[in-house]
Design a protein around this motif. Structure first.
Motif, PDB file in Angstrom:
ATOM      1  N   VAL A 190     -50.763   8.033 -32.294  1.00 24.52           N
ATOM      2  CA  VAL A 190     -50.289   7.451 -31.039  1.00 24.52           C
ATOM      3  C   VAL A 190     -49.101   8.243 -30.497  1.00 24.52           C
ATOM      4  N   ILE A 191     -48.135   8.526 -31.380  1.00 23.33           N
ATOM      5  CA  ILE A 191     -46.954   9.300 -30.965  1.00 23.33           C
ATOM      6  C   ILE A 191     -47.354  10.715 -30.583  1.00 23.33           C
ATOM      7  N   ASN A 192     -48.243  11.317 -31.382  1.00 23.69           N
ATOM      8  CA  ASN A 192     -48.697  12.681 -31.102  1.00 23.69           C
ATOM      9  C   ASN A 192     -49.338  12.793 -29.725  1.00 23.69           C
ATOM     10  N   SER A 193     -50.125  11.771 -29.342  1.00 17.54           N
ATOM     11  CA  SER A 193     -50.842  11.837 -28.064  1.00 17.54           C
ATOM     12  C   SER A 193     -49.869  11.893 -26.890  1.00 17.54           C
ATOM     13  N   ARG A 194     -48.747  11.190 -27.005  1.00 22.73           N
ATOM     14  CA  ARG A 194     -47.745  11.211 -25.929  1.00 22.73           C
ATOM     15  C   ARG A 194     -47.108  12.598 -25.821  1.00 22.73           C
ATOM     16  N   ILE A 195     -46.765  13.185 -26.960  1.00 19.21           N
ATOM     17  CA  ILE A 195     -46.123  14.507 -26.954  1.00 19.21           C
ATOM     18  C   ILE A 195     -47.110  15.584 -26.538  1.00 19.21           C
TER      19      ILE A 195
ATOM     20  N   VAL B 291     -56.283  13.502 -29.691  1.00 18.42           N
ATOM     21  CA  VAL B 291     -56.856  14.045 -28.459  1.00 18.42           C
ATOM     22  C   VAL B 291     -57.553  12.943 -27.655  1.00 18.42           C
ATOM     23  N   TYR B 292     -58.277  12.074 -28.360  1.00 18.16           N
ATOM     24  CA  TYR B 292     -58.978  10.990 -27.674  1.00 18.16           C
ATOM     25  C   TYR B 292     -57.996  10.056 -26.962  1.00 18.16           C
ATOM     26  N   LEU B 293     -56.929   9.673 -27.676  1.00 16.66           N
ATOM     27  CA  LEU B 293     -55.931   8.784 -27.071  1.00 16.66           C
ATOM     28  C   LEU B 293     -55.292   9.425 -25.845  1.00 16.66           C
ATOM     29  N   MET B 294     -55.077  10.747 -25.915  1.00 17.09           N
ATOM     30  CA  MET B 294     -54.452  11.454 -24.799  1.00 17.09           C
ATOM     31  C   MET B 294     -55.397  11.517 -23.602  1.00 17.09           C
ATOM     32  N   ARG B 295     -56.648  11.930 -23.822  1.00 14.63           N
ATOM     33  CA  ARG B 295     -57.590  12.121 -22.721  1.00 14.63           C
ATOM     34  C   ARG B 295     -58.081  10.801 -22.130  1.00 14.63           C
ATOM     35  N   ALA B 296     -58.134   9.767 -22.962  1.00 12.81           N
ATOM     36  CA  ALA B 296     -58.591   8.465 -22.473  1.00 12.81           C
ATOM     37  C   ALA B 296     -57.477   7.679 -21.802  1.00 12.81           C
ATOM     38  N   GLY B 297     -56.254   8.214 -21.849  1.00 16.11           N
ATOM     39  CA  GLY B 297     -55.125   7.518 -21.236  1.00 16.11           C
ATOM     40  C   GLY B 297     -54.844   6.178 -21.878  1.00 16.11           C
ATOM     41  N   THR B 298     -54.996   6.121 -23.213  1.00 17.35           N
ATOM     42  CA  THR B 298     -54.874   4.851 -23.936  1.00 17.35           C
ATOM     43  C   THR B 298     -53.475   4.255 -23.832  1.00 17.35           C
TER      44      THR B 298
ATOM     45  N   ALA C 178     -51.492   4.351 -21.381  1.00 14.27           N
ATOM     46  CA  ALA C 178     -51.340   3.698 -20.076  1.00 14.27           C
ATOM     47  C   ALA C 178     -52.101   2.371 -20.028  1.00 14.27           C
ATOM     48  N   LYS C 179     -53.210   2.287 -20.745  1.00 16.37           N
ATOM     49  CA  LYS C 179     -54.026   1.069 -20.746  1.00 16.37           C
ATOM     50  C   LYS C 179     -53.359  -0.057 -21.533  1.00 16.37           C
ATOM     51  N   TYR C 180     -52.675   0.312 -22.618  1.00 16.20           N
ATOM     52  CA  TYR C 180     -52.028  -0.694 -23.471  1.00 16.20           C
ATOM     53  C   TYR C 180     -50.519  -0.437 -23.443  1.00 16.20           C
ATOM     54  N   ARG C 181     -49.820  -1.185 -22.623  1.00 15.28           N
ATOM     55  CA  ARG C 181     -48.420  -0.880 -22.314  1.00 15.28           C
ATOM     56  C   ARG C 181     -47.502  -0.976 -23.529  1.00 15.28           C
ATOM     57  N   TYR C 182     -47.890  -1.754 -24.550  1.00 17.71           N
ATOM     58  CA  TYR C 182     -47.020  -1.922 -25.716  1.00 17.71           C
ATOM     59  C   TYR C 182     -47.481  -1.124 -26.925  1.00 17.71           C
ATOM     60  N   LEU C 183     -48.533  -0.320 -26.773  1.00 12.63           N
ATOM     61  CA  LEU C 183     -49.056   0.438 -27.911  1.00 12.63           C
ATOM     62  C   LEU C 183     -48.020   1.414 -28.469  1.00 12.63           C
ATOM     63  N   GLU C 184     -47.322   2.093 -27.558  1.00 10.84           N
ATOM     64  CA  GLU C 184     -46.306   3.051 -28.003  1.00 10.84           C
ATOM     65  C   GLU C 184     -45.150   2.335 -28.700  1.00 10.84           C
ATOM     66  N   HIS C 185     -44.820   1.151 -28.225  1.00 11.12           N
ATOM     67  CA  HIS C 185     -43.781   0.354 -28.868  1.00 11.12           C
ATOM     68  C   HIS C 185     -44.191   0.013 -30.303  1.00 11.12           C
ATOM     69  N   GLY C 186     -45.442  -0.459 -30.454  1.00 14.52           N
ATOM     70  CA  GLY C 186     -45.935  -0.812 -31.777  1.00 14.52           C
ATOM     71  C   GLY C 186     -45.940   0.367 -32.724  1.00 14.52           C
ATOM     72  N   ALA C 187     -46.317   1.550 -32.198  1.00 18.36           N
ATOM     73  CA  ALA C 187     -46.341   2.757 -33.031  1.00 18.36           C
ATOM     74  C   ALA C 187     -44.944   3.122 -33.517  1.00 18.36           C
ATOM     75  N   HIS C 188     -43.952   2.978 -32.658  1.00 18.77           N
ATOM     76  CA  HIS C 188     -42.580   3.308 -33.056  1.00 18.77           C
ATOM     77  C   HIS C 188     -42.005   2.283 -34.033  1.00 18.77           C
ATOM     78  N   TRP C 189     -42.389   1.011 -33.877  1.00 11.84           N
ATOM     79  CA  TRP C 189     -41.965   0.026 -34.884  1.00 11.84           C
ATOM     80  C   TRP C 189     -42.621   0.335 -36.228  1.00 11.84           C
ATOM     81  N   ALA C 190     -43.886   0.800 -36.176  1.00 12.36           N
ATOM     82  CA  ALA C 190     -44.576   1.178 -37.414  1.00 12.36           C
ATOM     83  C   ALA C 190     -43.882   2.366 -38.072  1.00 12.36           C
ATOM     84  N   ILE C 191     -43.431   3.326 -37.256  1.00 12.74           N
ATOM     85  CA  ILE C 191     -42.720   4.491 -37.786  1.00 12.74           C
ATOM     86  C   ILE C 191     -41.395   4.074 -38.412  1.00 12.74           C
TER      87      ILE C 191
END
Length: 345
Positions: free
Chosen positions: A52-57, A278-285, A287-300
């Motif tokens: 998830v984090i990788n897809s943003r970067i 790559v899939y998360l990046m190209r599918a714009g995931t 943007a679709k799930y506004r809290y996904l990045e938050h959850g990934a950072h809490w997991a980290i």
């Protein structure tokens, strides 16, 4: 979007997994094939939040650097991070030569596994502080306006207005580790944790500096990183991958002592994580799930804490550690879906 079709993205990973699985079965039988599958799933579970984090970067990097991440990057992920780097760590910890440690890994895997476990404090202190820095960087962003866990994240964003607050917190963490761990580990833990702090801060700062320079030059918001900015982000992704994988490499020895099987299983898992990125990046995931990045950072953040707690001889089972990250991810996705539906009514 055609380029985001799962078959196009995951096809190569699936084909290579099948080939390696056949080779594993031919040389090791069904038992080895089962262990191979377990190791691959373990790696994917541990690194889902990493994807998830990788897809943003990755989305910020130019197409050329995205291709390098998937070609040169996967070579680094499999052979450097999951094979060579643990050997170098054991080499530094034991004083043995590189060739001697390789021989130990291939011919005396039980002894190699023991030596790797002895070197675990270096890995846990470095990886734990590096991951904590990533999580804190996200939540201590004073410009962050979308909050998932509202009271906590809002307070952290406000605290981010204090200059160098992230570095101050992490230095305090490093000093706290130094004065509370076993006396024979103090120097090792302090040096390793400081290295994690410096490396994360350095790579993020270099990438941010070149981004700002290019924005000023072009007079508009940068679309893709190139040159040194992209290189810094590329290295950031590789170090992040290493921080996640070290724990998996050590834990893999509880499943099998075959180094080649560990590299095969974790390597295939890493390949699927790259495809997922790559899939998360190209599918714009994101943007679709506004809290996904938050959850990934809490997991980290949670994984960073788990790694640091190991310095005090407290270890969670591998399934529990992997499930912890997935719990944050799944909860964040569910919350995003529920809120989106509520807003649409």
């Amino acid at each position: 979007m055609h380029s985001a079709h799962p078959l196009r993205i995951f096809g190569f990973s699936a084909a290579l997994t099948a080939v390696i699985a056949i080779v594993v079965m031919l040389f090791g039988g069904l038992g080895a094939l089962w262990l191979f599958a377990v190791l691959a799933v373990l790696e994917i579970t541990f690194s889902f939040d990493n994807a998830v984090i990788n897809s943003r970067i990755l989305a910020r990097m130019s197409p050329l650097w995205q291709k390098l991440f998937l070609t040169v990057g996967i070579f680094i992920a499999v052979f450097v991070v999951r094979f060579a780097l643990p050997i170098i760590i054991v080499q530094l910890a034991t004083g043995l030569g590189f060739g001697e440690v390789v021989n130990l890994a291939l011919n005396q895997p039980e002894q190699y596994g023991e030596q790797l476990h002895h070197a675990a404090p270096v890995i846990d202190a470095f990886g734990g502080t590096f991951l904590l820095m990533i999580g804190l960087s996200y939540f201590l962003d004073r410009d962050k306006v979308v909050h998932w866990l509202q009271p906590i994240e809002h307070s952290l964003a406000r605290a981010g207005k204090i200059r160098f607050i992230k570095l101050m917190i992490m230095v305090l963490v490093a000093l706290l580790l130094y004065v509370t761990v076993d006396s024979n580990l103090q120097h090792t833990v302090l040096v390793s944790s400081i290295m994690g702090i410096v490396l994360q801060f350095g790579l993020q700062s270099v990438s941010g500096f070149f981004d700002k320079s290019m924005e000023k030059t072009k007079g508009s918001k940068i679309q893709h990183q190139v040159g040194l900015a992209a290189f810094a982000s590329f290295m950031y992704l590789e170090v992040l991958d290493a921080s996640f994988s070290f724990d998996g490499v050590i834990g893999a020895f509880a499943i099998t002592t075959s180094v080649l099987l560990i590299v095969a299983g974790l390597g295939v898992g890493a390949l699927w994580v790259r495809s997922l990125t790559v899939y998360l990046m190209r599918a714009g995931t994101l943007a679709k799930y506004r809290y996904l990045e938050h959850g990934a950072h809490w997991a980290i953040l949670a994984l960073g804490v788990v790694m640091l707690v190991k310095l005090y001889h407290v270890e969670l089972p591998e399934w529990a550690t992997g499930s912890l990250g997935l719990l944050f991810i799944v909860t964040a996705i569910a919350t995003s879906v529920i809120e989106k539906r509520r807003e649409s009514h």
